[in-house]
Design a protein around this motif. Structure first.
Motif, mmCIF file in Angstrom:
data_model
loop_
_atom_site.group_PDB
_atom_site.id
_atom_site.type_symbol
_atom_site.label_atom_id
_atom_site.label_comp_id
_atom_site.label_asym_id
_atom_site.label_seq_id
_atom_site.Cartn_x
_atom_site.Cartn_y
_atom_site.Cartn_z
ATOM 1 N N HIS A 154 1.200 -1.483 0.101
ATOM 2 C CA HIS A 154 0.139 -0.328 0.042
ATOM 3 C C HIS A 154 0.981 1.651 -0.333
ATOM 4 O O HIS A 154 2.080 1.633 1.002
ATOM 5 C CB HIS A 154 -0.825 0.107 1.331
ATOM 6 C CG HIS A 154 -1.857 0.819 0.931
ATOM 7 N ND1 HIS A 154 -1.710 2.363 1.021
ATOM 8 C CD2 HIS A 154 -3.806 0.796 0.989
ATOM 9 C CE1 HIS A 154 -2.633 3.013 1.361
ATOM 10 N NE2 HIS A 154 -4.203 2.106 1.537
ATOM 11 N N CYS B 212 -11.226 4.852 -2.596
ATOM 12 C CA CYS B 212 -9.832 4.881 -1.669
ATOM 13 C C CYS B 212 -9.831 6.422 -0.146
ATOM 14 O O CYS B 212 -9.823 7.390 -0.827
ATOM 15 C CB CYS B 212 -8.603 4.402 -1.841
ATOM 16 S SG CYS B 212 -7.519 4.855 -1.361
ATOM 17 N N ARG C 288 -7.278 9.183 -0.967
ATOM 18 C CA ARG C 288 -6.457 9.221 -2.331
ATOM 19 C C ARG C 288 -6.216 10.717 -2.372
ATOM 20 O O ARG C 288 -5.576 10.894 -3.395
ATOM 21 C CB ARG C 288 -7.599 9.036 -3.541
ATOM 22 C CG ARG C 288 -8.484 9.934 -2.740
ATOM 23 C CD ARG C 288 -10.051 9.289 -4.221
ATOM 24 N NE ARG C 288 -11.675 10.178 -3.479
ATOM 25 C CZ ARG C 288 -11.625 11.678 -3.329
ATOM 26 N NH1 ARG C 288 -10.494 11.949 -3.847
ATOM 27 N NH2 ARG C 288 -13.241 11.518 -3.165
ATOM 28 N N CYS D 210 -2.715 10.256 -2.626
ATOM 29 C CA CYS D 210 -1.826 9.611 -2.164
ATOM 30 C C CYS D 210 -1.044 9.309 -4.416
ATOM 31 O O CYS D 210 -2.110 10.004 -5.216
ATOM 32 C CB CYS D 210 -2.804 7.784 -3.110
ATOM 33 S SG CYS D 210 -1.990 6.937 -4.001
ATOM 34 N N CYS E 22 -9.976 5.436 -8.354
ATOM 35 C CA CYS E 22 -10.128 5.177 -6.622
ATOM 36 C C CYS E 22 -10.806 6.559 -5.958
ATOM 37 O O CYS E 22 -11.246 6.077 -4.680
ATOM 38 C CB CYS E 22 -8.518 6.314 -6.380
ATOM 39 S SG CYS E 22 -7.183 5.100 -7.095
ATOM 40 N N CYS F 133 -5.984 -2.063 -2.296
ATOM 41 C CA CYS F 133 -5.484 -0.289 -2.912
ATOM 42 C C CYS F 133 -5.467 -0.953 -4.037
ATOM 43 O O CYS F 133 -5.431 -2.529 -4.730
ATOM 44 C CB CYS F 133 -3.262 -0.473 -2.963
ATOM 45 S SG CYS F 133 -3.272 1.021 -3.760
ATOM 46 N N HIS F 134 -6.490 -0.044 -5.537
ATOM 47 C CA HIS F 134 -6.547 -0.447 -6.942
ATOM 48 C C HIS F 134 -4.900 -0.570 -7.725
ATOM 49 O O HIS F 134 -4.769 -1.102 -8.266
ATOM 50 C CB HIS F 134 -7.519 0.637 -7.147
ATOM 51 C CG HIS F 134 -8.954 0.382 -6.307
ATOM 52 N ND1 HIS F 134 -9.143 -0.638 -6.423
ATOM 53 C CD2 HIS F 134 -9.912 1.016 -6.236
ATOM 54 C CE1 HIS F 134 -10.822 -0.200 -6.378
ATOM 55 N NE2 HIS F 134 -10.505 1.388 -6.046
HETATM 56 S S1 SF4 Z 1 -6.848 2.530 -3.538
HETATM 57 FE FE1 SF4 Z 1 -4.482 2.529 -3.947
HETATM 58 S S2 SF4 Z 1 -3.516 3.806 -5.575
HETATM 59 FE FE2 SF4 Z 1 -5.663 4.725 -5.344
HETATM 60 S S3 SF4 Z 1 -6.178 6.411 -4.233
HETATM 61 FE FE3 SF4 Z 1 -5.980 4.574 -2.295
HETATM 62 S S4 SF4 Z 1 -3.933 3.977 -2.185
HETATM 63 FE FE4 SF4 Z 1 -3.814 5.079 -3.675
#
Ligand code: SF4
Ligand SMILES: Nc1ncnc2c1ncn2[C@@H]1O[C@H](COP(=O)(O)OP(=O)(O)OP(=O)(O)O)[C@@H](O)[C@H]1O
Ligand SMILES: [Mg+2]
Length: 374
Positions: free
Chosen positions: A267, A309, A312, A315, A322, A343-344
């Motif tokens: 992650h 997420c 995000r 990130c 996300c 996490c994607h």
């Molecule tokens: S899913 Fe992964 S890549 Fe997307 S914002 Fe969250 S932590 Fe970042």
């Protein structure tokens, strides 16, 4: 970047694999109502302090829970010790659902789950002697050990590295580190099976933090007590935990055994936390240079967390998906059993140095600039 292949998480991955589960938490949620409005106050929202977490602590295992300030660690600890009532989800202890157990139902297990608090100054009653403080839990629970309570207190003082002759002293006669040892002795008094230690060393001088961590480690190993060890950085739990879970804004975003988390984090947030750990030598795993990831901005409000997420907004890999879809906590291909990531677009399973230097936390930047100037 190509999206990673995912494998379904087998049940044992979620439950932590080998070892008999002692504490099983599923979908645990705590929302604190936010009051507002004038002249009539009403509930206008909720602080989503803990928002659907799953974790298992096995018998005798030490489990680290890590994350930045405000991510819900203490709330999780207080839910598990039932100082707080959960909004949702379940807490099972030795197979018994204690999520909403009342005083009476909790009585037999109260002694088995103990808590060590962050602040050794406010958590000890200044008007009581050390003997009284440590024997307090025995008194409350009507426990009379062989040889009497005083004998047991003296033994406990010895176990935590204090002089048994100091039985009649008061907390102010001890240093911060010694006071935290008194807190540990009190937690051990009832021979607990699980100790929730909420940042037990963060209020102490850095020079004595290691001593107290070592004491806890010794107690954990010698007495076979399971620990939920809460910390805000990965450095402290590294020396202590069999498994580690990383929390962000009320969710667990990565969990796994210590080696997996420290050498193969997936992650982005775990990568960022690890790069902030000064003592982690990333050359351990063959990395060419020290990795440096810097988190931009502040943690968003848990009253209105970001969609999809929650990481995000900070990130560096965030894409449209996300914001649209919350990433499930799953086992990614290439990862060990029990290592789960939400996490994607996860990082490669390596801690090799990154090419780019990512935006710096403003406070960290100021410190670095100061250091450069001097
Ligand atoms: S899913 Fe992964 S890549 Fe997307 S914002 Fe969250 S932590 Fe970042
Ligand atoms: N009794 C409460 N009423 C309302 N909000 C609360 C309450 N207790 C905690 N919160 C909020 O819930 C969120 C999580 O708090 P918590 O204390 O669990 O975080 P934490 O991870 O332990 O942080 P820290 O590292 O600073 O100790 C925070 O936004 C906090 O303000
Ligand atoms: Mg806390």
């Amino acid at each position: 970047m190509k999206e990673d292949l995912v494998l379904p998480a087998p049940r044992e991955a979620v439950t932590g694999g080998a070892g008999e589960p002692l504490l099983v938490v599923e979908g645990l949620t705590k929302h604190f109502p936010v009051q507002g409005g004038f002249p009539i106050r009403r509930t206008v929202g909720a602080v989503q302090a803990v928002d659907g977490i799953d974790l298992t602590v096995n018998v005798g295992e030490s489990f680290g829970l890590v994350g930045e300030s405000g991510c819900g660690k203490s709330t999780t600890g207080r839910l598990i010790t039932r100082l707080l009532e959960p909004t949702g989800g379940t807490i099972s202890y030795r197979g018994q659902d204690i999520s909403h157990a009342g005083r009476k139902q909790l009585a037999p297990i109260r002694s088995e789950i103990q808590m060590i608090f962050q602040d050794p100054y406010s958590s000890l009653n200044p008007r009581q002697t050390v003997g009284k403080i440590i024997s307090g839990p025995m008194e409350i629970n009507g426990i009379e050990p062989d040889g009497g309570r005083e004998k047991r207190v003296r033994e406990l003082l010895e176990i935590v590295g204090l002089n048994p002759e100091h039985y009649n002293r008061f907390p102010h006669e001890f240093s911060g580190g010694q006071r935290q040892r008194i807190g540990v002795a009190r937690a051990l008094a009832l021979e607990p099976k699980l100790i929730v230690a909420d940042e037990p060393v963060s209020a102490l001088d850095v020079s004595i933090q290691a001593q107290v961590v070592n004491l806890l480690k010794k107690v954990q190993q010698d007495l076979g007590i399971a620990f939920l060890f809460i910390a805000h950085d990965l450095a402290v739990v590294r020396h202590f935990s069999h498994r580690v879970a990383v929390m962000y804004l009320g969710k667990i975003i990565e969990v796994g055994d210590r080696t997996s988390i420290y050498t193969r984090p997936r992650h982005p947030y775990t990568h960022a936390l690890l790069s902030a750990v000064p003592e982690v030598d990333l050359t351990d795993a063959g990395a060419g240079r020290r990795e440096r990831i810097r988190l931009a901005g502040d943690v968003p409000s848990p009253i209105a967390p970001p969609s999809g997420c929650r990481f995000r907004t900070r990130c560096w890999k965030a894409q449209d998906k996300c914001a649209a879809e919350e990433p499930p906590l799953i086992r990614l291909s290439g990862n060990h059993d029990g290592h789960l990531t939400a996490c994607h677009f996860p990082e490669e399973p390596t801690i090799e140095g990154r090419e780019e230097d990512i935006v710096l936390d403003p406070a960290l930047a100021a410190l670095e600039e100061d250091a450069e100037r001097q």
